[in-house]
Design a protein around this motif. Structure first.
Motif, mmCIF file in Angstrom:
data_model
loop_
_atom_site.group_PDB
_atom_site.id
_atom_site.type_symbol
_atom_site.label_atom_id
_atom_site.label_comp_id
_atom_site.label_asym_id
_atom_site.label_seq_id
_atom_site.Cartn_x
_atom_site.Cartn_y
_atom_site.Cartn_z
ATOM 1 N N LEU A 29 0.837 -1.217 0.000
ATOM 2 C CA LEU A 29 0.000 0.000 0.000
ATOM 3 C C LEU A 29 0.869 1.263 0.000
ATOM 4 C CD1 LEU A 29 -2.819 -0.945 2.549
ATOM 5 C CD2 LEU A 29 -2.988 -0.870 0.041
ATOM 6 N N LEU A 30 1.962 1.198 0.727
ATOM 7 C CA LEU A 30 2.870 2.354 0.762
ATOM 8 C C LEU A 30 3.492 2.591 -0.613
ATOM 9 C CD1 LEU A 30 4.647 1.693 4.203
ATOM 10 C CD2 LEU A 30 3.021 3.526 3.685
ATOM 11 N N GLU A 66 -7.312 -0.773 -0.179
ATOM 12 C CA GLU A 66 -8.031 -1.000 -1.454
ATOM 13 C C GLU A 66 -9.480 -0.513 -1.379
ATOM 14 O OE1 GLU A 66 -6.440 -3.198 0.278
ATOM 15 O OE2 GLU A 66 -4.843 -4.043 -0.973
ATOM 16 N N ASP A 67 -10.080 -0.595 -0.181
ATOM 17 C CA ASP A 67 -11.486 -0.204 -0.032
ATOM 18 C C ASP A 67 -11.644 1.285 0.263
ATOM 19 O OD1 ASP A 67 -11.874 -2.966 -0.170
ATOM 20 O OD2 ASP A 67 -11.725 -3.152 2.023
#
Ligand code: C2E
Ligand code: CA
Ligand code: CA
Ligand code: CA
Length: 274
Positions: A29-30, A66-67
């Motif tokens: 995610l980073l 992601e959400d």
């Protein structure tokens, strides 16, 4: 952390594995936030303890999963530091913040902005050149920039750090000590280094309640700051009683959920009730 010894090795390895998966997920995610340029910047008001007027904002980093759920920095900053991704993330923060300063000035707001800089970022030899270049590029006045560092930076014995601090100060940039009093460090750096502000950690502020409006540690820190000509910002102010007590004790500025949680830039106002 749960003790593995009486849980069987199976539990232990499962826990290790899920921690590994969480970290890997966070890492991706980073990486994604860096490549997509999607780091989110929230701002929390810092108000004058007497007037309630907006003095500054602290920029606080968020990333999304992601959400679209925001992830707390407590969960990703340690990983960002270990992997050094904090450097590109921090650079993106600075660019975002500098863009925002323009929008605020168009709206007639002119808060100073406090930017968290981890030790990893500050000791990187590219940090100061990057910052100076961004100041130039975005036409920002150095006078509105406050860098929040922790006491751990003060024990880094790297020659260029002191030099860098003096360079930044000479330009008009302010340096504040975040989480002051929690770092178990020797205070002598306060007279040797160009520090202007101490931020009283929220763990101290939490000691103040409706019945207990005095706290020896807080009043000592505020007196120390006053005697050394430093401003003091109390963080983690959650109640009116705490705000009033801190004002009484002589804190310069206040910050906390009582005034506002960290919010989007558009929600920053110029005055708060105190
Ligand atoms: P910090 O610098 O001590 O930031 C203050 C934290 O206290 C923020 O948490 C803020 O949301 C929270 N807070 C503010 N008012 C209150 C209150 O009244 N009560 C309570 N309980 N908490 C309050 P946040 O945003 O989750 O950030 C956590 C930490 O992550 C920060 O602690 C800082 O060390 C780090 N961090 C955040 N943004 C950045 C960044 O852009 N760069 C770096 N290097 N670190 C960052
Ligand atoms: Ca901070
Ligand atoms: Ca803090
Ligand atoms: Ca902290």
């Amino acid at each position: 952390k749960q003790n593995a010894s009486n849980q069987g090795c199976c539990f232990y390895s499962q826990e290790m594995e899920s921690e590994y998966i969480l970290r890997k997920h966070c890492y991706s995610l980073l990486k994604k936030a860096i490549t997509d340029n999607s780091v989110i910047t929230l701002y929390q008001p810092i108000v004058d303890a007497h007037s309630g007027q907006l003095k500054a904002v602290e920029a606080l980093m968020r990333i999304q999963d992601e959400d679209g759920q925001l992830i707390s920095p407590d969960n990703f900053i340690p990983i960002a530091e270990e992997t050094r991704l904090i450097i590109p993330l921090g650079e993106q923060m600075i660019q975002r913040i500098f863009e925002q300063l323009h929008h605020w000035s168009q709206d007639g707001l002119a808060p100073r902005v406090c930017i968290n800089i981890s030790v990893i970022q500050f000791v990187d030899p590219n940090f100061v050149p990057f910052l100076l270049n961004a100041i130039e590029q975005y036409q920002v006045s150095p006078n509105v920039i406050e860098l929040e560092v922790t006491e751990s930076l003060m024990i880094e014995n790297i020659d260029h750090i002191q030099q860098d601090m003096h360079t930044l100060r000479a330009l008009g940039i302010t340096i504040s000590i975040d989480d002051f009093g929690t770092g178990f460090s020797c205070l002598s750096y306060l007279k040797d280094l160009p520090i202007d502000v101490v931020k009283i950690d929220k763990s101290f502020v939490a000691q103040l309640s409706a019945i207990n409006t005095q706290d020896i540690l807080i009043s000592t820190i505020i007196s120390l700051a006053q005697n050394m000509n430093l401003a003091s910002i109390a963080e983690g102010v959650e109640t009116i009683e705490q705000a009033k007590a801190l004002k009484q004790l002589g804190a310069t500025c206040l910050q906390g959920y009582y005034f506002s949680r960290p919010v989007a830039a558009s929600e920053i106002k110029d005055n708060y009730n105190i």
